[in-house]
Motif scaffolding. Structure first.
Motif, PDB file in Angstrom:
ATOM      1  N   LEU A   1      23.250  29.697  -6.453  1.00 42.01           N
ATOM      2  CA  LEU A   1      22.142  28.837  -6.034  1.00 42.01           C
ATOM      3  C   LEU A   1      20.785  29.516  -6.194  1.00 42.01           C
ATOM      4  O   LEU A   1      19.759  28.833  -6.144  1.00 42.01           O
ATOM      5  CB  LEU A   1      22.341  28.415  -4.577  1.00 42.01           C
ATOM      6  CG  LEU A   1      23.669  27.722  -4.262  1.00 42.01           C
ATOM      7  CD1 LEU A   1      23.714  27.301  -2.796  1.00 42.01           C
ATOM      8  CD2 LEU A   1      23.884  26.508  -5.171  1.00 42.01           C
TER       9      LEU A   1
ATOM     10  N   HIS B   1      22.141  34.303  -4.010  1.00 45.24           N
ATOM     11  CA  HIS B   1      22.446  33.178  -3.117  1.00 45.24           C
ATOM     12  C   HIS B   1      23.603  32.416  -3.744  1.00 45.24           C
ATOM     13  O   HIS B   1      23.471  31.830  -4.826  1.00 45.24           O
ATOM     14  CB  HIS B   1      21.215  32.276  -2.985  1.00 45.24           C
ATOM     15  CG  HIS B   1      21.408  31.114  -2.057  1.00 45.24           C
ATOM     16  ND1 HIS B   1      20.487  30.103  -1.933  1.00 45.24           N
ATOM     17  CD2 HIS B   1      22.410  30.801  -1.193  1.00 45.24           C
ATOM     18  CE1 HIS B   1      20.907  29.222  -1.049  1.00 45.24           C
ATOM     19  NE2 HIS B   1      22.084  29.631  -0.586  1.00 45.24           N
ATOM     20  N   LEU B   2      24.765  32.461  -3.070  1.00 41.95           N
ATOM     21  CA  LEU B   2      25.986  31.861  -3.601  1.00 41.95           C
ATOM     22  C   LEU B   2      26.427  30.679  -2.756  1.00 41.95           C
ATOM     23  O   LEU B   2      26.303  30.696  -1.526  1.00 41.95           O
ATOM     24  CB  LEU B   2      27.103  32.903  -3.657  1.00 41.95           C
ATOM     25  CG  LEU B   2      26.785  34.179  -4.453  1.00 41.95           C
ATOM     26  CD1 LEU B   2      27.967  35.139  -4.396  1.00 41.95           C
ATOM     27  CD2 LEU B   2      26.422  33.850  -5.894  1.00 41.95           C
ATOM     28  N   ALA B   3      26.991  29.685  -3.406  1.00 37.97           N
ATOM     29  CA  ALA B   3      27.367  28.447  -2.727  1.00 37.97           C
ATOM     30  C   ALA B   3      28.538  28.628  -1.775  1.00 37.97           C
ATOM     31  O   ALA B   3      28.642  27.909  -0.771  1.00 37.97           O
ATOM     32  CB  ALA B   3      27.704  27.374  -3.765  1.00 37.97           C
ATOM     33  N   SER B   4      29.427  29.607  -2.060  1.00 39.00           N
ATOM     34  CA  SER B   4      30.629  29.713  -1.237  1.00 39.00           C
ATOM     35  C   SER B   4      31.199  31.117  -1.295  1.00 39.00           C
ATOM     36  O   SER B   4      31.264  31.740  -2.359  1.00 39.00           O
ATOM     37  CB  SER B   4      31.679  28.711  -1.736  1.00 39.00           C
ATOM     38  OG  SER B   4      32.873  28.804  -0.992  1.00 39.00           O
ATOM     39  N   TRP B   5      31.618  31.596  -0.134  1.00 36.22           N
ATOM     40  CA  TRP B   5      32.302  32.883  -0.018  1.00 36.22           C
ATOM     41  C   TRP B   5      33.394  32.720   1.031  1.00 36.22           C
ATOM     42  O   TRP B   5      33.147  32.215   2.122  1.00 36.22           O
ATOM     43  CB  TRP B   5      31.318  33.976   0.392  1.00 36.22           C
ATOM     44  CG  TRP B   5      31.827  35.365   0.171  1.00 36.22           C
ATOM     45  CD1 TRP B   5      32.441  36.171   1.083  1.00 36.22           C
ATOM     46  CD2 TRP B   5      31.763  36.127  -1.042  1.00 36.22           C
ATOM     47  NE1 TRP B   5      32.760  37.392   0.517  1.00 36.22           N
ATOM     48  CE2 TRP B   5      32.346  37.384  -0.788  1.00 36.22           C
ATOM     49  CE3 TRP B   5      31.259  35.871  -2.317  1.00 36.22           C
ATOM     50  CZ2 TRP B   5      32.452  38.377  -1.759  1.00 36.22           C
ATOM     51  CZ3 TRP B   5      31.352  36.863  -3.288  1.00 36.22           C
ATOM     52  CH2 TRP B   5      31.945  38.088  -3.013  1.00 36.22           C
TER      53      TRP B   5
ATOM     54  N   GLY C   1      24.445  29.371   6.790  1.00 34.46           N
ATOM     55  CA  GLY C   1      25.224  30.327   6.015  1.00 34.46           C
ATOM     56  C   GLY C   1      25.051  31.723   6.563  1.00 34.46           C
ATOM     57  O   GLY C   1      24.593  31.915   7.697  1.00 34.46           O
TER      58      GLY C   1
ATOM     59  N   SER D   1      27.843  27.791  -9.107  1.00 32.59           N
ATOM     60  CA  SER D   1      28.081  28.468  -7.833  1.00 32.59           C
ATOM     61  C   SER D   1      26.930  29.360  -7.404  1.00 32.59           C
ATOM     62  O   SER D   1      26.880  29.787  -6.254  1.00 32.59           O
ATOM     63  CB  SER D   1      29.363  29.307  -7.924  1.00 32.59           C
ATOM     64  OG  SER D   1      30.495  28.480  -8.135  1.00 32.59           O
TER      65      SER D   1
ATOM     66  N   MET E   1      18.696  27.604   2.657  1.00 36.97           N
ATOM     67  CA  MET E   1      20.028  27.646   3.243  1.00 36.97           C
ATOM     68  C   MET E   1      20.048  26.887   4.570  1.00 36.97           C
ATOM     69  O   MET E   1      19.351  27.241   5.505  1.00 36.97           O
ATOM     70  CB  MET E   1      20.463  29.101   3.454  1.00 36.97           C
ATOM     71  CG  MET E   1      21.882  29.241   4.013  1.00 36.97           C
ATOM     72  SD  MET E   1      22.329  30.982   4.347  1.00 36.97           S
ATOM     73  CE  MET E   1      22.598  31.558   2.681  1.00 36.97           C
TER      74      MET E   1
ATOM     75  N   ARG F   1      34.888  29.067   4.563  1.00 30.05           N
ATOM     76  CA  ARG F   1      33.974  29.259   3.444  1.00 30.05           C
ATOM     77  C   ARG F   1      32.543  29.053   3.928  1.00 30.05           C
ATOM     78  O   ARG F   1      32.237  28.036   4.547  1.00 30.05           O
ATOM     79  CB  ARG F   1      34.295  28.305   2.298  1.00 30.05           C
ATOM     80  CG  ARG F   1      35.580  28.674   1.569  1.00 30.05           C
ATOM     81  CD  ARG F   1      35.709  27.981   0.228  1.00 30.05           C
ATOM     82  NE  ARG F   1      36.786  28.569  -0.560  1.00 30.05           N
ATOM     83  CZ  ARG F   1      36.653  29.609  -1.366  1.00 30.05           C
ATOM     84  NH1 ARG F   1      35.454  30.182  -1.486  1.00 30.05           N
ATOM     85  NH2 ARG F   1      37.679  30.084  -2.047  1.00 30.05           N
ATOM     86  N   TYR F   2      31.689  30.034   3.617  1.00 34.47           N
ATOM     87  CA  TYR F   2      30.294  29.988   4.026  1.00 34.47           C
ATOM     88  C   TYR F   2      29.395  30.185   2.810  1.00 34.47           C
ATOM     89  O   TYR F   2      29.710  30.974   1.906  1.00 34.47           O
ATOM     90  CB  TYR F   2      29.978  31.096   5.042  1.00 34.47           C
ATOM     91  CG  TYR F   2      30.579  30.896   6.412  1.00 34.47           C
ATOM     92  CD1 TYR F   2      29.830  30.352   7.449  1.00 34.47           C
ATOM     93  CD2 TYR F   2      31.897  31.251   6.671  1.00 34.47           C
ATOM     94  CE1 TYR F   2      30.375  30.184   8.720  1.00 34.47           C
ATOM     95  CE2 TYR F   2      32.460  31.083   7.931  1.00 34.47           C
ATOM     96  CZ  TYR F   2      31.690  30.548   8.956  1.00 34.47           C
ATOM     97  OH  TYR F   2      32.233  30.381  10.205  1.00 34.47           O
ATOM     98  N   GLU F   3      28.292  29.495   2.813  1.00 35.22           N
ATOM     99  CA  GLU F   3      27.221  29.812   1.886  1.00 35.22           C
ATOM    100  C   GLU F   3      26.700  31.202   2.255  1.00 35.22           C
ATOM    101  O   GLU F   3      26.616  31.551   3.435  1.00 35.22           O
ATOM    102  CB  GLU F   3      26.117  28.766   2.059  1.00 35.22           C
ATOM    103  CG  GLU F   3      25.099  28.685   0.952  1.00 35.22           C
ATOM    104  CD  GLU F   3      24.143  27.519   1.179  1.00 35.22           C
ATOM    105  OE1 GLU F   3      22.960  27.663   0.826  1.00 35.22           O
ATOM    106  OE2 GLU F   3      24.590  26.479   1.736  1.00 35.22           O
TER     107      GLU F   3
END
Length: 482
Positions: A446, A470-474, A388, A444, A385, A220-222
């Motif tokens: 950001l 900009h998302l916290a997790s993918w 990420g 989720s 960031m 999981r990456y930002e």
């Protein structure tokens, strides 16, 4: 009366004569003209144009429903259409879900129609291709420039009679260097809004910045998703989540009135100006708020799904909507408000980009100008960031679980590692498996870019408008080595 509306009205009257006064019929007559200029190996290799007038009849007779279409619009062709549809209706099973016809309803005012785009010839498209190729600075390029025009009329036996027209333009191109691809694409209602030089420079800068990619382990990456990637989120949300048939059959994640998304997320369907101002059932189109400040407010309906859900049509009927469901085709994700006095672009950057890795400076380094891997609206999102990924495009996406909208797919056309707010390396393409609603869920998101970009769908004239996210997790599940 337009030619298409006159054609639709003639078929309605013919249906009355042949099927009887009790028959319920609706007719759409539409003329579409599309012209496409394609280029590959940095040269135009194809210029094609197609114009078609199609008449579609849907008939409800003695409790049974059937439909048919034709492109033969003389008297014999229209009579054949009506006779074939009557025969098909009599052989069809009873249609207990028939929702009835759209009553007479006026259309809403649509944005201005651009005559120049509708009439554009190959010279205007070739000019933008030439600008794209020149701006790529010697890199191998490929893509297309497209213009399209539609006019249509609708009539039914209940008295609804409406007409409209729309124009559209799009450009999509790549630049390639040593196996690294960069992409730039735009859509809009006017061909003059497409700047081939700007798009070529963006695509080339991304290709140059994609050299010598590293591989990263799954996990999981930002992420910062550029608008080109966000468009895929909107596409799948529209087709599988905000689909009224899926909602009625409890196959959608949507829960009306629930806080299912981060409060920064507002999504609307904005069809006026992008397509005809009425749907295949003659229902006027209008802006539809699907998500407001994170709360799911609506799903798209035709008359059949609306009747099943106990509501009204939202103007999303299509020839296939009773089978595949009504799908919103012009989604827009609202951007974040721009700070007071801000231009929305970092100093010294061109629209769509920043550092060029071929300049000899470290990717993302300070003081650089020109275009590069980072869209202007995404640079501010990267600043916060720690570590990420910046993702240009999502590709070959397929739904694994419709209810939760878990999607698998690949990145494409550029991925970069971001550390402490700066691009530090190109990254090889990655496979992902991710629930789209979860990625946009409460807490989720950001950040959202302050500018939106209108983007063409890969396969049709559908248009999506999106900022960077900009998302916290993918959840990335594999890399280029498998």
């Amino acid at each position: 009366m337009s030619a298409e509306l006159d054609l639709a009205a003639r078929v309605v009257e013919l249906t009355r004569r042949l099927a009887g006064a009790a028959a319920e019929a609706e007719v759409v007559a539409a003329h579409s003209a599309e012209a496409l200029t394609r280029f590959a190996n940095s040269a135009i290799h194809q210029n094609v144009a197609e114009a078609t007038t199609t008449v579609r009849l849907r008939l409800h007779l003695d409790g049974r429903t059937a439909g048919g279409s034709t492109t033969v619009t003389d008297a014999d062709g229209l009579r054949s259409l009506v006779e074939r549809t009557i025969a098909a209706a009599r052989l069809s099973p009873p249609d207990t879900a028939w929702p009835g016809l759209t009553p007479p309803t006026p259309l809403l005012a649509a944005p201005g129609f651009d005559e120049a785009t509708a009439a554009a010839g190959p010279e205007e498209r070739a000019t933008r291709v030439r600008e794209f190729v020149r701006a790529a600075g010697g890199l191998e390029t490929a893509g297309y420039c497209r213009t399209a025009y539609a006019s249509g009329g609708f009539a039914n036996t209940l008295g609804q009679a409406v007409k409209g027209r729309s124009a559209d333009a799009a450009m999509d191109g790549i630049a390639r260097l040593a196996g690294a691809d960069g992409v730039a694409r735009r859509a809009g209602g006017r061909l003059t809004d497409l700047d081939g030089a700007e798009l070529g420079a963006i695509a080339a800068a991304k290709a140059r910045a994609g050299a010598q990619p590293i591989e990263l382990p799954p996990g999981r990456y930002e992420v910062v998703l550029e608008p080109t990637a966000v468009a895929d989120l909107l596409d799948n949300l529209a087709g599988f989540g905000f689909n009224g048939k899926a909602f009625a059959q409890h196959q959608s994640f949507a829960e009306l009135g629930a806080q299912q998304f981060d409060e920064s997320i507002t999504i609307a369907d904005e069809p006026l100006g992008a397509t005809l101002p009425f749907d295949a059932e003659g229902t006027p189109r209008d802006t539809l708020i699907l998500v407001e400040a994170g709360v799911t407010r609506a799903v798209s309906h035709d008359r059949t799904s609306a009747a099943e859900a106990g509501t009204v049509s939202t103007g999303h009927a299509s020839p296939a909507s009773r089978s595949w469901g009504p799908i919103a085709a012009d989604l827009r994700l609202a951007p974040a408000p721009a700070p007071a006095g801000a231009s929305g672009r970092p100093p010294g950057s061109a629209p769509g980009g920043v550092p060029d890795r071929s300049s000899g400076s470290a990717p993302g380094g300070g003081g650089q100008t020109g275009t590069g891997p980072v869209a202007a609206t995404a640079r501010a999102l990267m600043a916060g960031m720690h570590r990420g990924l910046l993702v240009t495009d999502l590709w070959y996406t397929r739904v694994l679980d419709q209810k939760s909208l878990v999607v698998t797919g690949l990145t494409r056309n550029g991925v970069w590692l971001v550390e402490n707010g700066e691009v530090t390396a190109a990254v090889g393409n990655l496979r992902f498996t991710q629930s789209y609603p979860q990625a946009l869920g409460p807490g989720s998101v950001l950040g959202i870019g302050t500018e939106t970009v209108a983007l063409p769908d890969r396969w049709s004239g559908v248009r999506y408008t999106a900022p960077a996210l900009h998302l916290a997790s993918w959840n990335f599940t594999g890399n280029a080595s498998g």
